[in-house]
Design a protein around this motif. Structure first.
Motif, PDB file in Angstrom:
ATOM      1  N   GLU A 113       0.847  -1.191   0.000  1.00 58.79           N
ATOM      2  CA  GLU A 113       0.000   0.000   0.000  1.00 58.79           C
ATOM      3  C   GLU A 113       0.882   1.241   0.000  1.00 58.79           C
ATOM      4  N   ARG A 114       0.553   2.169  -0.870  1.00 50.59           N
ATOM      5  CA  ARG A 114       1.311   3.422  -0.940  1.00 50.59           C
ATOM      6  C   ARG A 114       0.673   4.422  -0.007  1.00 50.59           C
ATOM      7  N   ARG A 115       1.435   4.944   0.957  1.00 44.71           N
ATOM      8  CA  ARG A 115       0.919   5.917   1.896  1.00 44.71           C
ATOM      9  C   ARG A 115       1.896   7.093   1.928  1.00 44.71           C
ATOM     10  N   GLY A 116       1.474   8.173   1.271  1.00 43.08           N
ATOM     11  CA  GLY A 116       2.379   9.314   1.147  1.00 43.08           C
ATOM     12  C   GLY A 116       3.552   8.938   0.257  1.00 43.08           C
ATOM     13  N   ARG A 117       4.740   9.080   0.776  1.00 42.63           N
ATOM     14  CA  ARG A 117       5.942   8.752   0.005  1.00 42.63           C
ATOM     15  C   ARG A 117       6.517   7.393   0.404  1.00 42.63           C
ATOM     16  N   ALA A 118       5.802   6.662   1.270  1.00 47.84           N
ATOM     17  CA  ALA A 118       6.320   5.389   1.769  1.00 47.84           C
ATOM     18  C   ALA A 118       5.399   4.236   1.396  1.00 47.84           C
ATOM     19  N   ASN A 119       5.985   3.045   1.293  1.00 51.62           N
ATOM     20  CA  ASN A 119       5.216   1.826   1.094  1.00 51.62           C
ATOM     21  C   ASN A 119       4.912   1.196   2.451  1.00 51.62           C
ATOM     22  N   VAL A 120       3.713   0.661   2.595  1.00 50.04           N
ATOM     23  CA  VAL A 120       3.306   0.023   3.835  1.00 50.04           C
ATOM     24  C   VAL A 120       3.067  -1.465   3.557  1.00 50.04           C
ATOM     25  N   TYR A 121       3.726  -2.315   4.330  1.00 48.31           N
ATOM     26  CA  TYR A 121       3.620  -3.774   4.170  1.00 48.31           C
ATOM     27  C   TYR A 121       2.834  -4.350   5.342  1.00 48.31           C
ATOM     28  N   ARG A 122       2.265  -5.534   5.112  1.00 47.53           N
ATOM     29  CA  ARG A 122       1.438  -6.154   6.133  1.00 47.53           C
ATOM     30  C   ARG A 122       1.898  -7.596   6.393  1.00 47.53           C
ATOM     31  N   ASP A 123       1.120  -8.280   7.243  1.00 48.56           N
ATOM     32  CA  ASP A 123       1.472  -9.654   7.587  1.00 48.56           C
ATOM     33  C   ASP A 123       1.479 -10.573   6.373  1.00 48.56           C
ATOM     34  N   THR A 124       0.656 -10.258   5.375  1.00 47.22           N
ATOM     35  CA  THR A 124       0.647 -11.092   4.164  1.00 47.22           C
ATOM     36  C   THR A 124       2.005 -11.048   3.475  1.00 47.22           C
ATOM     37  N   HIS A 125       2.660  -9.888   3.502  1.00 45.04           N
ATOM     38  CA  HIS A 125       3.999  -9.785   2.914  1.00 45.04           C
ATOM     39  C   HIS A 125       5.024 -10.571   3.730  1.00 45.04           C
ATOM     40  N   LEU A 126       4.883 -10.506   5.045  1.00 45.65           N
ATOM     41  CA  LEU A 126       5.805 -11.251   5.904  1.00 45.65           C
ATOM     42  C   LEU A 126       5.638 -12.755   5.685  1.00 45.65           C
ATOM     43  N   ALA A 127       4.382 -13.204   5.603  1.00 52.72           N
ATOM     44  CA  ALA A 127       4.124 -14.628   5.377  1.00 52.72           C
ATOM     45  C   ALA A 127       4.678 -15.071   4.029  1.00 52.72           C
ATOM     46  N   ARG A 128       4.524 -14.230   3.006  1.00 49.06           N
ATOM     47  CA  ARG A 128       5.028 -14.570   1.683  1.00 49.06           C
ATOM     48  C   ARG A 128       6.555 -14.660   1.688  1.00 49.06           C
ATOM     49  N   LEU A 129       7.224 -13.751   2.374  1.00 52.45           N
ATOM     50  CA  LEU A 129       8.687 -13.791   2.456  1.00 52.45           C
ATOM     51  C   LEU A 129       9.163 -15.073   3.136  1.00 52.45           C
ATOM     52  N   ARG A 130       8.472 -15.470   4.187  1.00 49.67           N
ATOM     53  CA  ARG A 130       8.852 -16.709   4.879  1.00 49.67           C
ATOM     54  C   ARG A 130       8.603 -17.921   3.999  1.00 49.67           C
ATOM     55  N   GLN A 131       7.540 -17.879   3.212  1.00 48.16           N
ATOM     56  CA  GLN A 131       7.243 -18.978   2.298  1.00 48.16           C
ATOM     57  C   GLN A 131       8.320 -19.074   1.218  1.00 48.16           C
ATOM     58  N   ILE A 132       8.735 -17.944   0.690  1.00 50.64           N
ATOM     59  CA  ILE A 132       9.797 -17.928  -0.318  1.00 50.64           C
ATOM     60  C   ILE A 132      11.095 -18.476   0.265  1.00 50.64           C
ATOM     61  N   ALA A 133      11.437 -18.048   1.477  1.00 50.08           N
ATOM     62  CA  ALA A 133      12.667 -18.516   2.126  1.00 50.08           C
ATOM     63  C   ALA A 133      12.635 -20.032   2.315  1.00 50.08           C
ATOM     64  N   ASP A 134      11.471 -20.563   2.700  1.00 47.49           N
ATOM     65  CA  ASP A 134      11.348 -22.000   2.913  1.00 47.49           C
ATOM     66  C   ASP A 134      11.544 -22.765   1.609  1.00 47.49           C
ATOM     67  N   LEU A 135      10.946 -22.280   0.532  1.00 40.35           N
ATOM     68  CA  LEU A 135      11.088 -22.950  -0.762  1.00 40.35           C
ATOM     69  C   LEU A 135      12.519 -22.850  -1.284  1.00 40.35           C
ATOM     70  N   LEU A 136      13.177 -21.715  -1.045  1.00 35.99           N
ATOM     71  CA  LEU A 136      14.585 -21.587  -1.441  1.00 35.99           C
ATOM     72  C   LEU A 136      15.442 -22.590  -0.683  1.00 35.99           C
ATOM     73  N   ASP A 137      15.168 -22.771   0.600  1.00 33.41           N
ATOM     74  CA  ASP A 137      15.911 -23.745   1.399  1.00 33.41           C
ATOM     75  C   ASP A 137      15.710 -25.157   0.874  1.00 33.41           C
ATOM     76  N   ARG A 138      14.575 -25.407   0.265  1.00 37.07           N
ATOM     77  CA  ARG A 138      14.289 -26.735  -0.269  1.00 37.07           C
ATOM     78  C   ARG A 138      14.863 -26.930  -1.670  1.00 37.07           C
ATOM     79  N   GLY A 139      15.548 -25.919  -2.197  1.00 37.38           N
ATOM     80  CA  GLY A 139      16.231 -26.074  -3.475  1.00 37.38           C
ATOM     81  C   GLY A 139      15.503 -25.510  -4.680  1.00 37.38           C
TER      82      GLY A 139
END
Length: 325
Positions: A47-73
């Protein structure tokens, strides 16, 4: 009472919000990595708020999912396909179940722990830092975080074999070298078995990228069925090969007049003329009195090597080299 608009605003306020620096800290990724994932379309648009981007738990969950898949090769490209399937409603349950099945334990053996004191005791009572470092490099031992005097033993059976070989008089350096050589050959067998089963079994399930939920679930069930077959085949072939070579070695070292096998022609002694240049080279290496023993040992080693290679030829080129040799 609050109206619908007020309730929605309260919900948004209670949801966790992150600046990109906060998201990096919470996920363990760098700011640069997060921006790269955004550019690749791996993360939802913030979400764009002023001049900054705002991230939520969905972004955090997605990052953890990506990290897990990278660890699996998985590569980022394949992760993108999986996440696109998820985002378009195709589901990832079967795929993630297949991933879990492949990455699950391939043996019933349970990991154990051992202290440095116990390790020293089992190997003669003398500390050997170099041997321990070699065992860690090979993965026979794994350091335990925060415990300098303790190690994780992924395969207690493998460590027990090393203990028995050492007790029988085999130097630790020779044991490590043998394990490295053995591991390379076993990896060839595993690779060949995987190619074989992929060609004849899994190709029909994994033809789609990513596979459908149903196909992935069927492939996971097939992994469970086929998982023990590779080890059973290798166990049977290793037992057969060990009996053959042990019999030949026993006959050779006992110097028996009568072959131990019923087929005496297989063990008969044949005269082989070697080039004079080869004989001189061997004499310089081992001395004139040891030429016969050296040639015999080298021949036996080559026969063993080629027999093992025949169980798991790595590719057509290897077969051509063997045939021309």
């Amino acid at each position: 009472m609050s109206g619908p608009g007020q309730s929605s605003a309260a919900d948004r306020k209670s949801a966790a919000e992150y600046r990109i620096e906060d998201l990096a800290h919470a996920s363990g990724a760098t700011v640069r990595t997060i921006r790269a994932y955004q550019d690749r379309g791996l993360l939802p648009t913030p979400e764009r708020r002023g001049r900054a981007n705002v991230y939520r738990d969905t972004h955090l969950a997605r990052l953890r999912q990506i990290a897990d898949l990278l660890d699996r090769g998985y590569t980022l490209a394949s992760i993108k396909e999986l996440l696109d399937a998820w985002d378009t409603g195709r589901g990832l349950g079967g795929v993630l179940g297949l991933v879990a099945e492949v990455h699950g334990p391939w043996t019933d053996e349970q990991a154990d722990r051992i202290t440095r004191e116990e390790l020293n005791r089992r190997f003669g009572g003398n500390p050997d830092d170099e041997a321990v470092a070699e065992a860690v490099d090979l993965g026979v031992l794994e350091p335990v975080a925060g415990r300098d005097d303790e190690f994780l033993v992924p395969s207690p059976q493998e460590l027990a074999v090393a203990v028995e070989l050492y007790a029988a008089g085999v130097p630790l350096g020779a044991i490590s070298g043998h394990l490295r050589e053995l591991r390379g050959r076993v990896e060839q067998i595993a690779s060949r078995f995987l190619e074989f089963t992929t060609e004849h079994v899994f190709a029909r399930y994994l033809g789609h990228r990513p596979p459908t939920d149903a196909d992935a679930a069927e492939a996971a069930a097939m992994v469970r069925r086929l998982r023990p077959l590779a080890q059973q085949t290798v166990d049977a072939e290793l037992a057969r090969a060990m009996r053959t070579f042990a019999t030949r070695h026993l006959h050779h070292h006992l110097g028996a007049d009568t072959p131990l096998e019923s087929d005496s022609s297989a063990l008969a002694t044949h005269r082989v003329d070697l080039p004079s240049g080869t004989i001189r080279a061997v004499q310089r290496l081992v001395g004139p009195e040891n030429v016969s023993a050296f040639v015999t040992a080298s021949t036996e080693r080559e026969v063993q090597s080629r027999t093992l290679d025949s169980l798991a030829p790595s590719n057509a080129k290897t077969e051509q080299i063997d045939q021309s040799g």
